[in-house]
Scaffold this active site. Sequence first.
Site, short mmCIF file in Angstrom:
data_model
loop_
_atom_site.label_atom_id
_atom_site.label_comp_id
_atom_site.label_asym_id
_atom_site.label_seq_id
_atom_site.Cartn_x
_atom_site.Cartn_y
_atom_site.Cartn_z
N CYS A 221 0.71 -1.24 0.07
CA CYS A 221 -0.03 -0.09 -0.09
C CYS A 221 0.84 1.19 0.00
O CYS A 221 1.25 1.74 1.04
CB CYS A 221 -0.94 0.11 1.17
SG CYS A 221 -1.81 1.38 1.50
N CYS B 170 -0.47 4.24 2.13
CA CYS B 170 -0.28 3.97 3.67
C CYS B 170 1.39 4.08 4.06
O CYS B 170 1.92 4.92 4.85
CB CYS B 170 -0.57 2.45 4.13
SG CYS B 170 -1.99 1.77 3.26
N ASP B 171 2.31 3.42 3.34
CA ASP B 171 3.69 3.36 3.57
C ASP B 171 4.71 4.28 2.82
O ASP B 171 5.83 4.12 3.25
CB ASP B 171 4.13 1.89 3.56
CG ASP B 171 3.20 0.93 4.62
OD1 ASP B 171 2.53 1.83 5.50
OD2 ASP B 171 3.11 -0.16 4.15
#
Length: 302
Positions: free
Chosen positions: A129, A132-133
Amino acid sequence: MYDIVIIGGGPAGLSAALYAGRAKKKTLVIEKDLAGGQMVTTSKIENLPGAADQPSEVAERMRAQAESFGSEFLMAQVTHLDLQADPKVIQTSQGAFEARAVILATGANPRHLGLPGEEQFIGRGLGFCASCDGAFFFGRPIYVVGGGDSAFGESLFLANLSDQVTILYRGDRPRAAKDLQDRVAQNPHIRLVLNTEVVEVWGDQALSGMVYENKKTGEKTKVEGDFGLFVYIGMAPNTSLVQGQLDLEKGYILAGEDTKTSLPLVYAAGDVRTKGIRQVVTAISDGAVAAIQATRELDRRA
Ligand code: NDP
């Protein structure tokens, strides 16, 4: 006792909840995470007509719209399903529920590379992701594996964080949408490496090395140090709960455009269903179809 229980709160489940609520069916959506499913793991939505917002905002509006028509939401893990029972029984981490009809909108999870040691680096250098990261790798080399819409779309997002993004694709004809391919080709921060697979990963606490190999020439390239690896090699459907209860095809729940499965009053909507095109819009369409089909069948049996 619910008329309809929807399992999964991605676009398919949220759309089904809106339609079922509007049809005045007592409806419960069970979702283990926040609403939005896979959609909220992407950085941007560009191809949902009328919506050019953050995916999480789109998901929140979909949920609020369904709630405004009376659909209920529960955050829980479904642990067991009895789809043959009448009524159907849904066991969850928050207790058991009964439903006259069930809509399965459980979606799919990202596939892993299958390399030894890979699992220990998830969240420690290796991710699925980018939105997200990705920020953890600001200014550092980032490698993206895959040749589909996810790999190309998320590489464009990652190119805002790093000027050293490399897409490693195993073939020589990526299947990503032409527009995404053009934008990748024009982006000076992204390099596309064809015919290449990651063959080894290693590290101590976090990922600190990998080797990728050109499958045509056999040439191996070693990468070491502080880098990120994002894997976008497709999805595996979430069907473990229905194994042995429903007909599956290549792991997906066998159902046509009417979303009807091999059991009466059980419907499959979105990425978990056998279908040719998996997009947010097609998941939304499935959700509407499933809720309408369930409503008609429940009314017919009333
Ligand atoms: P896809 O299944 O479309 O693509 C997977 C990619 O990974 C392919 O290029 C495939 O290679 C490669 N691959 C598969 N297995 C391996 C492996 N073991 N090692 C290395 N590479 C591998 O997955 P996506 O996640 O990109 O997309 C899933 C669905 O979601 C698609 O329907 C897509 O259209 C949709 N989607 C739509 C978006 C949008 O519209 N904005 C955004 C993201 C996804 P090969 O081509 O050689 O098989």
